[in-house]
Design a protein around this motif. Structure first.
Motif, mmCIF file in Angstrom:
data_model
loop_
_atom_site.group_PDB
_atom_site.id
_atom_site.type_symbol
_atom_site.label_atom_id
_atom_site.label_comp_id
_atom_site.label_asym_id
_atom_site.label_seq_id
_atom_site.Cartn_x
_atom_site.Cartn_y
_atom_site.Cartn_z
ATOM 1 N N VAL A 185 0.846 -1.202 0.000
ATOM 2 C CA VAL A 185 0.000 0.000 0.000
ATOM 3 C C VAL A 185 0.877 1.246 0.000
ATOM 4 C CG1 VAL A 185 -1.846 -1.211 1.247
ATOM 5 C CG2 VAL A 185 -0.168 0.094 2.543
ATOM 6 N N ALA A 194 -5.729 -1.630 -8.811
ATOM 7 C CA ALA A 194 -4.687 -1.982 -7.835
ATOM 8 C C ALA A 194 -4.377 -3.476 -7.877
ATOM 9 C CB ALA A 194 -5.119 -1.563 -6.432
ATOM 10 N N GLY A 217 -13.060 -5.195 -3.457
ATOM 11 C CA GLY A 217 -12.364 -3.953 -3.776
ATOM 12 C C GLY A 217 -13.347 -2.828 -4.001
ATOM 13 N N GLU A 250 -10.517 -0.109 -9.374
ATOM 14 C CA GLU A 250 -10.434 -0.299 -7.926
ATOM 15 C C GLU A 250 -9.105 0.250 -7.385
ATOM 16 O OE1 GLU A 250 -11.534 -2.593 -10.004
ATOM 17 O OE2 GLU A 250 -13.561 -3.091 -9.290
ATOM 18 N N ASP A 251 -9.207 1.158 -6.405
ATOM 19 C CA ASP A 251 -8.017 1.733 -5.768
ATOM 20 C C ASP A 251 -7.520 0.838 -4.645
ATOM 21 O OD1 ASP A 251 -8.465 4.466 -7.048
ATOM 22 O OD2 ASP A 251 -10.326 4.168 -5.936
ATOM 23 N N VAL A 252 -8.433 0.077 -4.080
ATOM 24 C CA VAL A 252 -8.074 -0.798 -2.962
ATOM 25 C C VAL A 252 -8.702 -2.173 -3.182
ATOM 26 C CG1 VAL A 252 -9.951 0.206 -1.572
ATOM 27 C CG2 VAL A 252 -8.178 -1.103 -0.452
ATOM 28 N N GLN A 262 -3.277 -7.252 0.788
ATOM 29 C CA GLN A 262 -3.957 -5.953 0.775
ATOM 30 C C GLN A 262 -3.217 -5.039 -0.184
ATOM 31 O OE1 GLN A 262 -4.858 -4.395 4.631
ATOM 32 N NE2 GLN A 262 -4.955 -2.282 3.911
ATOM 33 N N SER A 317 -3.273 -1.311 -2.345
ATOM 34 C CA SER A 317 -3.920 -0.002 -2.461
ATOM 35 C C SER A 317 -2.929 1.082 -2.842
ATOM 36 C CB SER A 317 -4.575 0.364 -1.119
ATOM 37 O OG SER A 317 -5.033 1.697 -1.144
ATOM 38 N N ASP A 331 -3.505 5.175 0.416
ATOM 39 C CA ASP A 331 -3.189 4.779 1.789
ATOM 40 C C ASP A 331 -2.152 5.753 2.341
ATOM 41 O OD1 ASP A 331 -3.406 1.826 3.411
ATOM 42 O OD2 ASP A 331 -1.716 3.111 3.968
#
Ligand SMILES: NC(=O)c1ccc[n+]([C@@H]2O[C@H](COP(=O)([O-])OP(=O)(O)OC[C@H]3O[C@@H](n4cnc5c(N)ncnc54)[C@H](O)[C@@H]3O)[C@@H](O)[C@H]2O)c1
Length: 334
Positions: free
Chosen positions: A152, A163, A190, A199-201, A217, A219, A222
């Motif tokens: 992240v 991501a 996500g 999707e950013d995360v 995980q 991202s 963050d």
């Protein structure tokens, strides 16, 4: 032995690292760079006056013996097929392709034409990951229970890949490399906050036939920059923290034990708190190790550490994870 003539396709934010590394390689020589962007080409011309710079892939292929493909992900499969067709070994940056079908087509072409194709799984060339793999495969950690990865930071926000496809190849390739097996089921959750449908995360979970559970995980939205993998085994636990300058690996002699005489009684479980060991990890730049290895593979001197089949395996996971993402996190069997 003469130095292998290397070409780099795509000299953007990441590709310029390949250009720099290839230019400084003992076993190879940077012979040509191809980029469709005129400004990028001018930059390379200025920095590397002796190197042939072109906008034409065929022109590059006529001047080199092996090729690094660091153009955007959507071009990877097409460019890799073009290299194989021309008989030039290629190292394809991650993600190897954007579909399992494309990835398999590249792998098949490489086998049929007997041209080595490598997947740019950079972290398998990280000396700490090599050490971690030796710990996992050598049994020092005991049976592996689970592992998790954190990748992240804030930016670089991409529009052409989410991501999962941007960061996921790193952690998925590491998990498969450490465990020596591919997952049988994946699930991914996500959210797209900054752009529609990117999707950013992403929270990705992988289940393996051996019983290992892996979670990642990913991202670019963050507050922290984290590059961390934790592996929990029955005997020992290890943390690989790539943000640490020196002490990248910590081996915790910790665990939970059940004396045989107590059998199944939960209260008989005892916590073992042992030493923390920090091994000395050689100071090797993974990208330089990857390119040196690529030269040796291109010469037929060693088999690929991350070949086209590994590229296919990772893309298969990412594709299944994308299906899961699209259904709000439903598990997808592989
Ligand atoms: N291994 C790693 O750690 C790592 C890190 C970052 C990026 N990457 C990967 O490297 C690749 C490139 O990423 P980036 O951040 O450098 O992207 P970028 O957009 O900054 O650069 C891509 C470059 O390719 C050029 N290009 C586009 N199409 C081309 C074509 N058909 N022929 C020749 N040149 C072409 C563009 O003009 C640009 O200069 C991506 O696949 C990315 O996922 C890998």
């Amino acid at each position: 032995m003469s130095r292998l003539k290397l070409g780099v396709i795509g000299a953007g934010a990441w590709g310029r690292n390949h250009v720099r590394t290839a230019a400084g390689l003992a076993e190879g020589e940077l012979a040509a760079v191809c980029d469709t962007d005129a400004t990028r080409r001018e930059q390379v011309c200025r920095q590397y006056p002796g190197v042939h710079v072109t906008a034409d892939v065929a022109d590059l292929l006529g001047r080199v013996e092996a090729v690094v493909i660091a153009a955007p992900a959507a071009t990877h499969a097409r460019l890799a097929l073009q290299c194989v067709e021309a008989g030039k070994p290629c190292l394809v940056e991650k993600p190897f392709a954007l579909s399992t079908r494309d990835a398999e087509a590249v792998a098949r072409a490489g086998v049929e034409r007997r041209v080595p194709v490598l997947a740019g799984h950079l972290l398998v060339f990280h000396p700490a990951v090599e050490r971690l793999r030796a710990l996992v495969q050598g049994g020092e950690l005991g049976r592996i229970y689970y592992l998790y990865g954190l990748r992240v930071n804030l930016g670089q926000i991409r529009a052409d890949e989410n991501a999962l496809w941007s960061f996921g190849p790193h952690d998925v390739s590491v998990a498969l490399y450490l465990l020596g097996e591919a997952p049988v089921r994946v699930a991914a959750h996500g959210k797209s906050y900054l752009q529609r449908q990117v999707e950013d995360v992403v929270f990705l979970t992988m289940e393996f036939a051996s019983g290992v559970l892996a979670h990642v995980q990913l991202s670019w939205l963050d507050p922290h920059k984290e590059r961390k993998t934790t592996v929990v085994g029955a005997k020992k636990m290890v943390v690989f923290d790539d943000m640490e300058a020196r002490e990248k690996l910590r081996i915790y002699d910790k665990g939970v034990e059940r004396p045989p005489e107590y059998g199944s009684y939960g209260e008989a479980l005892s916590i073992r708190e042992g030493d923390i060991f920090i091994p000395k990890i050689p100071n090797v730049e993974p990208l330089a190790a990857e390119l040196s290895h690529f030269v040796r593979v291109a010469r037929g001197a060693e088999p690929p550490r991350a070949g086209a089949d590994d590229g296919v395996r990772v893309v298969r996971v990412l594709e299944a994870a994308s299906r899961s993402l699209a259904t709000g996190g439903a598990p997808v069997d592989l």
